[in-house]
Design an enzyme around this catalytic site. Sequence first.
Site, PDB file in Angstrom:
ATOM      1  N   GLY A 113       0.890  -1.229   0.114  1.00 37.63           N
ATOM      2  CA  GLY A 113      -0.064   0.160   0.043  1.00 37.63           C
ATOM      3  C   GLY A 113       0.841   1.194   0.019  1.00 37.63           C
ATOM      4  CB  ALA A 142      -4.185  15.634 -32.983  1.00 36.96           C
TER       5      ALA A 142
END
Length: 508
Positions: A170, A405
């Site tokens: 974690g 784009a």
Amino acid sequence: MLPIVEQLEAKRAAARLGGGQKRIDAQHSKGKLTARERIDVLCDEGSFEELDMYVEHNCVDFGMESQKIPGDGVVTGSGTINGRLVYVFSQDFTVFGGSLSERHAQKICKIMDMALKVGAPVIGLNDSGGARIQEGVASLGGYAEVFQRNVLASGVVPQLSLIMGPCAGGAVYSPAMTDFIFMVKDSSYMFVTGPDVVKTVTNEVVTQEELGGAVTHTTKSGVADVAFENDIEALWAARTLIDFLPLSNREEVPERPTADPFDRIEPSLDMLIPANANQPYDMHELIRKTVDEGDFFEMQPAHAGNIIIGFGRVEGRTVGIVANQPMVLAGCLDINSSKKAARFVRFCDAFEIPILTFVDVPGFLPGTAQELNGIIKHGAKLLYAYAEATVPKITVITRKAYGGAYDVMASKHLRGDLNYAWPTAEIAVMGAKGAVEIIFRGKTPEEIAERTAEYEARFANPFVAASKGFIDEVIAPHSTRKRIALGLRKLRGKQLENPWKKHDNIPL
Ligand code: HXC
């Protein structure tokens, strides 16, 4: 000295020894600095004020009640970087491997809470074996308390993680939620599960370095931003980065004096674009020639090189730069470059850092690898990030701006404030050859060639877009810095707000 003060000094000296000289020597023998030495390099000399030096863990299992070390494996407090306030936690590997106990987590949370209250960055120096195994779920709870604060602090104060040792389980998720991650080569690792677990579960044999080393994460996965040779380089770079950033979202970008004239003319830029449209050039040259003194702090330089992101200054004030790089994949947008730039745009927007976008993009990268891995959703992240950004946005199209784009790269339609194009710009739905082959399918090669030449003459320029007001001005390349500097001056008073919402729903 009064005896009581002497006692205090003795107590402090004992706390500063952490896990003891033997473990400090072991840390040094791995080429690593100790937690406190790192803070000394990071902060201005003598500026660090430590808090919670005497905090101890509260674990009574596995004989832990007799093993208490003041500070409990993390040094926390505040200091300054070039005179500006920062909060720091530095995990001490010499104390239970820097593992995170309940109290260790409380110390980190305390300085995070303070940083949020006063509006100052949080810098985490991570060197930890993860959850304090002896404490079990108390340690997991501690991690979650830190995660919660990472999220609350996100977009309020800059958060920077330096990974300077193991970072497993974690423990990787707190850095993952911070804004930037620096790693140190050969001594830092990030993985959810280490090589042994990987071998057991998937039968893959992989080294720590391959699975989660600095090179892996700054080239392949893109989890980390920059890899450094050693602790000192990483810490100095952290100082440099902090110099670019506002202390919080309530503050303006820092301003530093510069001798670089705002109207510096760069005649060499007039020759930057090669005569052949398919020949690459290095977009770094334009970036360096635009920013003050050529000083550019690049993020993720080794990952998704088809897009460049980083910080520079214009007239002493920080700007975020996003630029297509024709030298890698011809500057196409793909999954990795979209994700890389989208998060950067969002960081800049959160901290009121104006965004400069240099465009030379032939489109999205075609192919099954891209489509099946979700280029639609990932490309949408960049589109979304630009569209929601309300900071000053200045765009310069140097050459290609094709198709979707064109829209994505901070176009006028996405509330670009000043959209410039060089005379070499080609703003079109696609390249001439591709367009003609579709419109004139089945024609002879000679006819195709003729039509391509016609199409190029008609569309391979910035003037069609300029005639519609999509480009505000076609500028001479040599005057790019001046136009940008003037634009940024005028945009300082920009006010723009998105409609009220609880929060948005960016495609994740
Ligand atoms: C308690 C730990 C510890 C831990 C290390 N130590 N990790 N103590 N809890 N997690 C102690 C060791 O006992 C040792 O104590 C000292 O730190 C140094 O460790 P070494 O193993 O000697 O160092 P090194 O060989 O450099 O190896 C470092 C290491 C290894 C790779 C980090 O220690 C290791 O694998 N540790 C366990 C990692 C782990 O599984 N963590 C839990 C992950 S799960 P002495 O007294 O001998 O100096 C997790 C869940 C969080 O984090 C979930 C949150 C959502």
